[in-house]
Motif scaffolding. Structure first.
Motif, short mmCIF file in Angstrom:
data_model
loop_
_atom_site.label_atom_id
_atom_site.label_comp_id
_atom_site.label_asym_id
_atom_site.label_seq_id
_atom_site.Cartn_x
_atom_site.Cartn_y
_atom_site.Cartn_z
N PRO A 10 55.58 18.32 38.40
CA PRO A 10 54.83 18.23 37.15
C PRO A 10 53.94 19.46 36.99
CG PRO A 10 53.99 16.66 38.78
CD PRO A 10 55.22 17.31 39.35
N ALA A 11 53.76 19.86 35.76
CA ALA A 11 52.95 21.05 35.48
C ALA A 11 51.49 20.72 35.76
CB ALA A 11 53.13 21.48 34.03
N SER A 12 50.82 21.60 36.46
CA SER A 12 49.39 21.41 36.70
C SER A 12 48.62 22.15 35.62
CB SER A 12 49.02 21.93 38.08
OG SER A 12 49.31 23.30 38.19
N PRO A 13 47.42 21.65 35.30
CA PRO A 13 46.65 22.34 34.26
C PRO A 13 46.29 23.75 34.71
CG PRO A 13 45.37 20.57 35.30
CD PRO A 13 46.76 20.52 35.86
N ALA A 14 46.29 24.65 33.77
CA ALA A 14 45.98 26.05 34.08
C ALA A 14 44.48 26.20 34.33
CB ALA A 14 46.41 26.94 32.93
N SER A 15 44.14 26.94 35.36
CA SER A 15 42.74 27.23 35.65
C SER A 15 42.24 28.27 34.67
CB SER A 15 42.63 27.76 37.07
OG SER A 15 41.37 28.35 37.28
N PRO A 16 40.98 28.17 34.24
CA PRO A 16 40.46 29.20 33.34
C PRO A 16 40.40 30.58 33.99
CG PRO A 16 38.72 27.68 34.00
CD PRO A 16 40.02 27.15 34.54
N PRO A 58 21.36 32.30 29.69
CA PRO A 58 20.37 31.37 29.17
C PRO A 58 20.94 30.03 28.70
CG PRO A 58 19.99 33.56 28.28
CD PRO A 58 21.29 33.61 29.03
N ASP A 59 22.21 30.01 28.31
CA ASP A 59 22.83 28.76 27.84
C ASP A 59 23.33 27.88 28.98
OD1 ASP A 59 25.09 30.11 28.68
OD2 ASP A 59 26.07 30.11 26.72
N GLY A 60 23.14 28.31 30.25
CA GLY A 60 23.56 27.51 31.39
C GLY A 60 24.89 27.92 31.98
N ASP A 61 25.61 28.84 31.32
CA ASP A 61 26.87 29.32 31.89
C ASP A 61 26.57 30.11 33.16
OD1 ASP A 61 28.26 28.20 29.80
OD2 ASP A 61 28.71 30.10 28.81
N TRP A 62 27.46 30.04 34.14
CA TRP A 62 27.28 30.80 35.38
C TRP A 62 28.60 31.42 35.80
CZ3 TRP A 62 30.23 29.23 39.47
CH2 TRP A 62 30.71 27.92 39.45
N THR A 63 28.50 32.51 36.53
CA THR A 63 29.66 33.25 37.01
C THR A 63 29.40 33.69 38.44
OG1 THR A 63 30.03 34.09 34.76
CG2 THR A 63 31.20 35.21 36.56
N MET A 64 30.36 33.42 39.33
CA MET A 64 30.25 33.88 40.71
C MET A 64 31.17 35.07 40.88
SD MET A 64 30.67 31.84 44.29
CE MET A 64 29.23 30.85 43.94
N VAL A 65 30.62 36.14 41.44
CA VAL A 65 31.34 37.40 41.59
C VAL A 65 31.31 37.81 43.06
CG1 VAL A 65 31.26 39.86 40.99
CG2 VAL A 65 30.74 38.14 39.25
N ILE A 66 32.41 38.35 43.55
CA ILE A 66 32.43 39.00 44.85
C ILE A 66 32.44 40.50 44.58
CG2 ILE A 66 33.64 39.39 47.03
CD1 ILE A 66 32.79 36.54 46.88
N THR A 72 34.95 47.63 43.72
CA THR A 72 35.58 46.64 42.86
C THR A 72 34.80 45.33 42.95
OG1 THR A 72 37.77 47.59 43.18
CG2 THR A 72 37.70 45.30 42.48
N SER A 73 34.69 44.64 41.82
CA SER A 73 34.07 43.32 41.78
C SER A 73 35.05 42.36 41.13
CB SER A 73 32.77 43.35 40.98
OG SER A 73 31.79 44.08 41.66
N CYS A 74 35.06 41.11 41.60
CA CYS A 74 35.98 40.10 41.09
C CYS A 74 35.24 38.81 40.76
CB CYS A 74 37.05 39.77 42.13
SG CYS A 74 38.07 41.18 42.61
N ILE A 75 35.53 38.26 39.58
CA ILE A 75 35.03 36.93 39.24
C ILE A 75 35.88 35.93 40.00
CG2 ILE A 75 34.81 35.21 37.40
CD1 ILE A 75 34.28 37.54 35.47
N VAL A 76 35.23 35.06 40.78
CA VAL A 76 35.96 34.08 41.58
C VAL A 76 35.70 32.65 41.14
CG1 VAL A 76 36.19 35.59 43.58
CG2 VAL A 76 34.18 34.10 43.38
N ALA A 77 34.66 32.41 40.35
CA ALA A 77 34.38 31.07 39.83
C ALA A 77 33.44 31.21 38.64
CB ALA A 77 33.74 30.20 40.91
N MET A 78 33.52 30.22 37.76
CA MET A 78 32.62 30.18 36.61
C MET A 78 32.47 28.74 36.15
SD MET A 78 35.29 31.90 33.82
CE MET A 78 34.31 33.32 33.79
#
Length: 90
Positions: A10-16, A58-66, A72-78
């Protein structure tokens, strides 16, 4: 004979962020600041060559970067609804 559809998983939902978004650190920093209004909230050393950065908006969104020593920097979670927790002074 087994129908081919029965063998398909079954298809799994795509991660953002199915694929990590990587680019030169200065570009990613500028994008987080200007497009998302984020600011660097905290950092931590993951290894001698990697720093974890937590960016919050300020709106509560967050981003984790390595951030790698290579530049080089990479977004690994948000996510959303980031809230700082008070520290117990004791």
């Amino acid at each position: 004979m087994i129908p081919l559809l029965a063998l398909a998983a079954p298809a799994s939902p795509a991660s953002p962020i199915a694929d990590a978004l990587c680019e030169p650190g200065a570009h990613l920093t500028e994008r987080l600041k200007t497009r998302h209004g984020a600011q660097l909230a905290s950092t931590g050393l993951r290894s001698p060559d990697e720093i974890v950065e937590l960016w919050t908006a300020p709106d509560g969104d967050w981003t984790m970067v390595i951030a790698y020593a290579s530049g080089t920097s990479c977004i690994v979670a948000m996510g959303q609804n980031w809230a700082d927790t008070p520290q117990d002074p004791a």
